[in-house]
Design an enzyme around this catalytic site. Structure first.
Site, PDB file in Angstrom:
ATOM      1  CG  ASP A 407      -1.697   1.324   1.467  1.00 32.50           C
ATOM      2  OD1 ASP A 407      -2.343   1.570   0.618  1.00 32.50           O
ATOM      3  OD2 ASP A 407      -1.635   1.702   2.667  1.00 32.50           O
ATOM      4  CE  LYS A 408       0.576   7.086  -3.332  1.00 33.19           C
ATOM      5  NZ  LYS A 408       0.644   8.348  -2.334  1.00 33.19           N
ATOM      6  CD  GLU A 511      -9.489  18.618  -1.496  1.00 34.45           C
ATOM      7  OE1 GLU A 511      -9.773  18.182  -0.221  1.00 34.45           O
ATOM      8  OE2 GLU A 511      -9.843  18.871  -2.375  1.00 34.45           O
ATOM      9  CG  PHE A 552      -9.762  13.784  -8.732  1.00 35.66           C
ATOM     10  CD1 PHE A 552      -8.797  14.451  -9.486  1.00 35.66           C
ATOM     11  CD2 PHE A 552      -9.675  12.515  -8.439  1.00 35.66           C
ATOM     12  CE1 PHE A 552      -7.755  13.858  -9.930  1.00 35.66           C
ATOM     13  CE2 PHE A 552      -8.498  11.655  -9.165  1.00 35.66           C
ATOM     14  CZ  PHE A 552      -7.771  12.308  -9.791  1.00 35.66           C
ATOM     15  CG  ASP A 738      -1.333   2.242   6.590  1.00 33.57           C
ATOM     16  OD1 ASP A 738      -1.996   1.912   5.638  1.00 33.57           O
ATOM     17  OD2 ASP A 738      -1.446   3.667   6.901  1.00 33.57           O
ATOM     18  CG  ASP A 742      -3.739  -1.589   3.025  1.00 36.77           C
ATOM     19  OD1 ASP A 742      -3.954  -1.547   1.789  1.00 36.77           O
ATOM     20  OD2 ASP A 742      -3.500  -0.802   4.009  1.00 36.77           O
TER      21      ASP A 742
END
Length: 917
Positions: A407-408, A511, A552, A738, A742
């Site tokens: 995961d990023k 943001e 978005f 985390d 995930d």
């Protein structure tokens, strides 16, 4: 289900569809089923079934020359330890299930709110949620305490994001705030069937002969937490296993190491061969069955040879000694004697794979697990969190990992964004930071920009180029418009706990960083309502009418807001990817575009995350026409609705100017060098790539790249990518994350690692190993994983060697004892041999052996390759150990026998000479 029909306050109507209840179950056993089911599962293990078979043989007096306790004691010990471990794990599953199922929820029944357990909530019920409560099921938001039916939720358990998100009830139900009105509500929802798509929902509400389109913005999903909202009411659409949270939770799979699989392969009548035609396939896990005997086959062959020898000896020689060496009762022929001898030798020779092997392996793994738990270099002092090995069965697998799935956000990066540089109207600000490092080296202390002029500034924000603040104070219109855009074009929520003390709740760290930067430079986002945004511009409060928010998404790759200022002027503000916005600029801005593009490339080369800002003034008539098209698209049937909405967001080209912003420092994950490529794919494309006719081509393309980035994917898609690699590559995989999103990936991979970060503990609870920072993964693999693999391989090689050396002595002795299945050693010696004489020294080696210091393992990752290539314990090494063991047994038996025979001949010759004398 092709579609779901739900009628509010109508349990009888909804029950005819037999929808799932809201009760969840993740446990495996109950008091009645535990013993039979657990024993059945344990005897799925080859070793346990093998030793049970031997125990049965030892209970037959005619064939057993060893006491039954030599097998039953260690077997019962192994079964008991495993059962206690499984029972403990399942106890915690039951505890977790009960905790969730017994949570209280307020359900509207008969016009009265009643306290009900979550497990008793049904589809079609209307339930009330209060601030900071978990959402019990997937709900259609009907109304809330906030104006216009707004509510705020936190979705960390779903997508790993800790920021708040906004949900809104449709106008027709937003006024149903009274329980009496809600009790009379009889609307019917027709929507999509249960699925795992977290970001999509399509449905229609039919009420009072009208229909109203529903989207994901109207839904509260199970696992979310209600925040900053006093109360809200929702209609249950999906419950229990049908909720999107449960649809995304992968099944818990029993994980076994490649060495375990190889050991099972060696014990039975199978041998391994590499799978042809799969690039990158190797020894690890790439075993296929073929009828080639190994240990068990070798044991049977020895038993057959000795049984034939017994039958021949009894027929030719033993028959002559029936007077004082009679056959046992029931034995009437040499053939039957040989048959019984075969089973006797199976018992005697079973020590080629004694049960102590499996006990010893678990002891070694336990020791390796403690080393991980005790490693101070994997301890995070800031969070007071040590590394934890949550399983003891996968340690050596850590030394064989070939593919890592990470995961990023929050895992690979700390998800901390900082406003760093910007380019406004062709002028670059923030470059002074490059000189600050040089000043620091000279001993000069750099000073950040002073924002004391602004009482609403965030004291934690720092910027180092004073020229940008000077431009604001001098009234540069381009700089003012730049920060005005940042203060308006976002979905941030503002909370003011006391006068002037603002707290921003952002949907993303990007943001948050941008709005905070605008705040410090004098453009302070103060508050919002569904129809307005209030900004303090250099101390002056200005309220803008919010006409539209265009969120978005992966197709638009930009976010826009349309606002009307106090003077009545309508303006579109937009921020997004450079590839999207640059091509939409008005041609008169070409020179400015070229300069800004140079700045963009410069910032990106420094590892900064970048985006582009632009605006466009709109005529009233143009806006009215566009707004009408958007409304028609929103009222369209479900199937074409999304496409029509995307088409009606197009405002054409002609942005009057654009600006470049870099919001954060981000460690570079991917670097494209000559001859090396990366694949970037989003969730929508990945759904097609994972289809049966595309998955192999997708895998081959991905494997040809240096790195693969899957962005905006569902939790289930993460797991599917891992499963794809496991299916075709047959390599050891590791997944690390985390967040609750995930969990499926962590459960699917051979090894799951959880980061105990800011997104709850769901990932940790589902993991095999956990720690607090991603950087510890390097030490887990290169030090602990490599050592565990090295030690286990050395242990197994020596164990098989010494067992064959010990056992084959019985085989040779059979040729000199009339094949009578007598043992060379005392049975107590046989029992203690594997414990005292050999196991303790070998266990010490398996737990403590080191070939190089840990520093060398970290400095030279090349040392990790033997585990990936499975060089230290494979079939070749196994047969070498067997050959060495057999050779040693020859020496152990025939040298003492030769000495004894020579001594016997000498004694016989002396006796003959004495008698002659």
């Amino acid at each position: 289900e092709e579609e779901r029909r739900v009628r509010a306050n109508a349990r009888e109507y909804n029950e005819k569809f037999q929808y799932a209840s809201n009760c969840i179950k993740t446990s495996k056993y109950n008091i009645v089923t535990f013993l039979p089911v657990n024993l059945f599962e344990q005897f799925q293990e080859v070793a346990n079934t093998y030793f049970l078979f031997l125990l049965i043989l030892q209970l037959i007096p005619q064939i057993s020359s060893l006491s039954w306790f030599t097998t039953i004691v260690p077997l019962v010990l192994v079964l008991t330890i495993t059962a206690v471990k499984d029972a403990t794990d399942d106890y915690f599953r039951h505890k977790s299930d009960n905790q969730v199922n017994n949570r209280q929820s307020q359900v509207l029944i008969g016009g009265v709110l009643r306290q009900e357990q979550w497990m008793n909530v049904r589809v079609g019920d209307i339930i009330k949620l209060e601030n900071n409560q978990f959402v019990a099921a997937d709900l259609l938001l009907l109304c809330s305490s906030e104006p216009h039916g707004l509510c705020y939720i936190e979705t960390a358990e779903l997508d790993g994001e800790t920021n708040m998100k906004v949900r809104q009830a449709i106008p027709v139900t937003s006024e149903l705030g009274d329980t009496s009105k809600l009790a009379r509500f009889d609307g019917e929802v027709i929507c999509e069937p249960p699925n795992n798509k977290l970001d999509k929902f399509g449905g229609t509400l039919y009420w009072k002969e009208n229909k109203y389109p529903l989207s994901n913005q109207n839904m509260l999903l199970r696992g979310c937490v209600l925040r900053n909202t006093e109360w809200c009411f929702g209609l249950v659409i999906f419950a229990g296993p049908d909720t999107k949270l449960m649809q995304n939770s992968g099944r818990t799979k029993f994980k076994r190491t490649s060495i375990d699989r190889l050991m099972n392969t060696l014990v039975l009548w199978v041998c391994g061969r590499w799978i042809p035609g799969i690039p990158g396939s190797g020894p690890v896990g790439a075993l296929m069955s073929s009828p080639c005997p190994q240990i068990f086959g070798f044991l049977v062959c020895m038993g057959v040879i000795l049984a034939i020898g017994n039958a021949i000896w009894e027929h030719e020689v033993g028959v002559c000694f029936q007077i004082y060496l009679p056959w046992d009762e029931g034995v009437h022929s040499a053939f039957f004697s040989g048959f019984l001898s075969f089973w006797s030798y199976i018992i005697i020779l079973n020590t080629v794979v004694p049960i102590s092997l499996y006990v010893s392996v678990e002891v070694i793994r336990l020791g390796h697990s403690y080393f991980i738990n005790w490693d101070k270099k994997m301890y995070c002092a800031k969070r007071r969190t040590p590394a934890e090995a949550r399983t003891t069965t996968l340690n050596e697998e850590l030394g064989q990992v070939e593919y890592i799935f990470s995961d990023k956000t929050g895992t690979l990066t700390q998800n901390i964004m900082v406003f760093s540089k910007c380019s406004v109207n062709g002028h670059s600000y923030g470059d002074v930071q490059d000189m600050l490092g040089h000043k620091a080296e000279l001993g000069e202390r750099p000073e950040p920009v002073d924002f004391s002029f602004n009482p609403l500034a965030d004291p934690r924000f720092q910027f180092w180029d004073p020229s940008l603040l000077e431009a604001v104070k001098l009234g540069d219109p381009h700089v003012h418009e730049f920060f005005r855009l940042l203060s308006l074009c976002h979905t941030v929520m503002s909370e003011e706990k006391s006068e002037g003390e603002l707290y921003y709740k952002a949907q993303s760290p990007d943001e948050g960083a941008l709005v905070t930067a605008a705040r410090n430079f004098g453009f302070v986002f103060r508050s919002r309502t569904p129809k307005t945004i209030t900004v303090h511009e250099l101390g002056r409060a200005i309220t803008y009418q919010l006409l539209a928010i265009l969120d978005f998404n992966n197709i638009r790759k930009r976010m826009s807001v349309i606002v009307r200022n106090p003077e009545g002027k309508i303006r579109l503000y937009c921020k997004g990817a450079d590839t999207i916005l640059l091509e939409r600029l008005h041609p008169v801005n070409q020179d400015l575009t070229n300069v800004t593009t140079d700045h963009l490339n410069e910032y990106a080369g420094e590892g900064l995350r970048t985006l582009v800002l632009a605006y466009k003034d709109l005529e009233e008539s143009y806006y009215e026409d566009w707004s009408e098209r958007l409304h028609r698209a929103g009222s369209a049937p479900e199937a074409p609705r999304e496409k029509m909405m995307d088409a009606s967001r197009s405002m054409g080209n002609g942005f009057s100017y654009q600006e470049k912003l870099s919001s954060s420092k981000l460690t570079s994950v991917l670097e494209a060098i000559a001859g090396e490529y990366a694949l970037v794919i989003n969730g929508h494309s990945l759904a097609h790539a994972l289809e049966a006719d595309m998955e192999v081509e997708f895998l081959e393309t991905a494997c040809a790249c240096k790195a693969v980035i899957c962005c905006r994917v569902t939790p289930l898609q993460k797991a599917q990518v891992v499963e794809l690699v496991k299916k075709y590559k047959k390599a050891v995989t590791l997944a690390i994350g985390d967040g609750a999103n995930d969990v499926s990936m962590i459960k699917t991979a051979h090894i799951g690692v959880g980061i105990s970060g800011q997104e709850g503990i769901q990932a940790v609870l589902a993991s095999d190993y956990s720690f607090s920072q991603f950087k510890f993964l390097q030490r887990l693999l290169l030090v602990h994983g490599r050592w565990s693999y090295l030690r286990m391989c050395k242990f197994l090689c020596y164990f098989f060697y010494k067992n064959f050396a010990f056992t084959m002595v019985h085989f040779w002795f059979g040729f000199f004892c009339g094949f009578s299945a007598q043992t060379v050693y005392d049975q107590y010696f046989i029992t203690l041999y594997n414990i005292v004489y050999t196991s303790l020294p070998v266990l010490a080696m398996g737990v403590f052996d080191q070939d190089v210091p840990e520093q060398r393992s970290m400095e030279y990752p090349k040392l990790y390759e033997p585990g990936q290539l499975n060089l230290l314990f494979n079939k070749r090494e196994f047969f070498i150990c067997i050959a060495q063991g057999i050779y040693t047994s020859v020496l152990m038996f025939f040298i003492p026998y030769g000495v004894f025979a020579d001594a016997t001949r000498d004694d016989g010759a002396q006796l003959a000479d004495y008698q002659s004398f």
